[in-house]
Write a protein that holds these residues in place. Structure first.
Motif, short mmCIF file in Angstrom:
data_model
loop_
_atom_site.label_atom_id
_atom_site.label_comp_id
_atom_site.label_asym_id
_atom_site.label_seq_id
_atom_site.Cartn_x
_atom_site.Cartn_y
_atom_site.Cartn_z
N LEU A 111 0.81 -1.23 0.00
CA LEU A 111 0.00 0.00 0.00
C LEU A 111 0.83 1.27 0.00
CD1 LEU A 111 -2.77 -0.97 2.58
CD2 LEU A 111 -2.92 -0.95 0.08
N PHE A 112 1.99 1.21 0.63
CA PHE A 112 2.86 2.38 0.73
C PHE A 112 4.25 1.99 0.25
CE2 PHE A 112 -0.32 2.44 4.11
CZ PHE A 112 -0.96 3.64 3.87
N PRO A 113 4.46 1.88 -1.07
CA PRO A 113 5.73 1.36 -1.58
C PRO A 113 6.95 2.19 -1.18
CG PRO A 113 4.19 1.81 -3.38
CD PRO A 113 3.53 2.19 -2.12
N ASP A 114 6.77 3.48 -0.96
CA ASP A 114 7.91 4.32 -0.62
C ASP A 114 7.51 5.40 0.38
OD1 ASP A 114 10.54 5.12 -0.75
OD2 ASP A 114 10.25 6.38 -2.51
N PRO A 115 7.15 4.98 1.63
CA PRO A 115 6.71 5.99 2.60
C PRO A 115 7.89 6.86 3.05
CG PRO A 115 6.88 3.87 3.68
CD PRO A 115 7.18 3.66 2.22
N GLN A 116 7.80 8.14 2.75
CA GLN A 116 8.89 9.04 3.11
C GLN A 116 8.34 10.20 3.92
OE1 GLN A 116 11.12 10.19 -0.30
NE2 GLN A 116 11.91 8.15 -0.65
N GLY A 117 9.12 10.68 4.81
CA GLY A 117 8.76 11.83 5.62
C GLY A 117 8.10 11.42 6.92
N GLY A 118 8.37 12.20 7.93
CA GLY A 118 7.83 11.92 9.25
C GLY A 118 6.32 11.97 9.32
N ALA A 119 5.72 12.91 8.58
CA ALA A 119 4.26 13.03 8.60
C ALA A 119 3.60 11.79 8.02
CB ALA A 119 3.83 14.28 7.84
N MET A 120 4.15 11.27 6.93
CA MET A 120 3.56 10.08 6.30
C MET A 120 3.71 8.86 7.20
SD MET A 120 1.96 8.88 3.80
CE MET A 120 1.94 8.30 2.15
N ILE A 121 4.89 8.67 7.77
CA ILE A 121 5.13 7.53 8.65
C ILE A 121 4.24 7.63 9.89
CG2 ILE A 121 6.85 6.49 10.19
CD1 ILE A 121 8.89 7.02 7.93
N THR A 122 4.10 8.83 10.44
CA THR A 122 3.23 9.03 11.60
C THR A 122 1.77 8.73 11.25
OG1 THR A 122 4.72 10.71 12.49
CG2 THR A 122 2.47 10.72 13.33
N ALA A 123 1.33 9.17 10.08
CA ALA A 123 -0.05 8.92 9.66
C ALA A 123 -0.31 7.42 9.46
CB ALA A 123 -0.35 9.68 8.37
N ILE A 124 0.65 6.71 8.89
CA ILE A 124 0.50 5.26 8.69
C ILE A 124 0.42 4.57 10.05
CG2 ILE A 124 1.62 3.16 7.83
CD1 ILE A 124 2.85 4.96 5.61
N TYR A 125 1.34 4.93 10.95
CA TYR A 125 1.34 4.30 12.28
C TYR A 125 0.07 4.64 13.05
CZ TYR A 125 2.37 3.00 17.02
OH TYR A 125 2.28 2.45 18.27
N ALA A 126 -0.36 5.89 13.00
CA ALA A 126 -1.58 6.29 13.72
C ALA A 126 -2.79 5.53 13.19
CB ALA A 126 -1.80 7.80 13.59
N THR A 127 -2.84 5.32 11.89
CA THR A 127 -3.95 4.56 11.29
C THR A 127 -3.93 3.12 11.79
OG1 THR A 127 -3.91 5.95 9.32
CG2 THR A 127 -5.00 3.81 9.11
#
Length: 156
Positions: A134-150
């Motif tokens: 779903l997230f082949p190239d998660p970059q940036g703190g905001a994206m990683i935080t959003a994925i983890y929060a979800t």
């Protein structure tokens, strides 16, 4: 940030959480034998521990699987064999009487649930496969935080 991968994460993660496994069985046994007051902290620990596998996938396992696709394929194959082995054991023991509730080696509270969840290999492979897809190239703190929060909110 596109909402579709996050919705897909919730849609795929929800049935996986509810699938019978060691965590669900332990939480159900605890709730039935000791009540909600004891089971709730344990269940929160299970959810938090499982969500940590999402972080592990984001910060390493997904990268390893992306760099070494045969390793990812082997993990999926071995995971499938493990599920077939579990299914065979359930099939063979279906007529046996239910055993007594298992003693919890790591405790009944939050940390007991977290340790049980972290000792289960199913979420590790699941999160690695899902995050990589779903997230082949998660970059940036905001994206990683959003994925983890979800993942954490869905686990909870």
């Amino acid at each position: 940030m596109n909402p579709e991968p996050f919705l897909a994460l919730v849609a795929v993660l929800t049935p996986a959480i509810l699938a019978p496994g060691p965590s669900i069985i332990a939480a159900t046994q605890m709730a039935l034998s000791q009540g909600r007051d004891k089971a709730l902290p344990f269940g929160l620990g299970l959810a938090f521990g499982a969500s940590l596998w999402c972080l592990f996938a984001l910060f390493g396992m997904a990268v390893v699987f992306k760099l070494y696709p045969p390793l990812f394929l082997a993990a999926k194959f071995l995971g499938g064999l493990y599920l077939l082995y579990m299914a065979w054991g359930l099939w063979r023991g279906a007529r046996s009487p239910l055993p007594e509730a298992a003693k919890r080696r790591f405790g009944n509270g939050f940390f007991g649930g977290m340790i049980l969840s972290l000792s289960n290999p199913k979420p590790a492979l699941f999160y690695s496969a899902v995050i990589l897809t779903l997230f082949p190239d998660p970059q940036g703190g905001a994206m990683i935080t959003a994925i983890y929060a979800t993942a954490l909110m869905t686990e909870l």
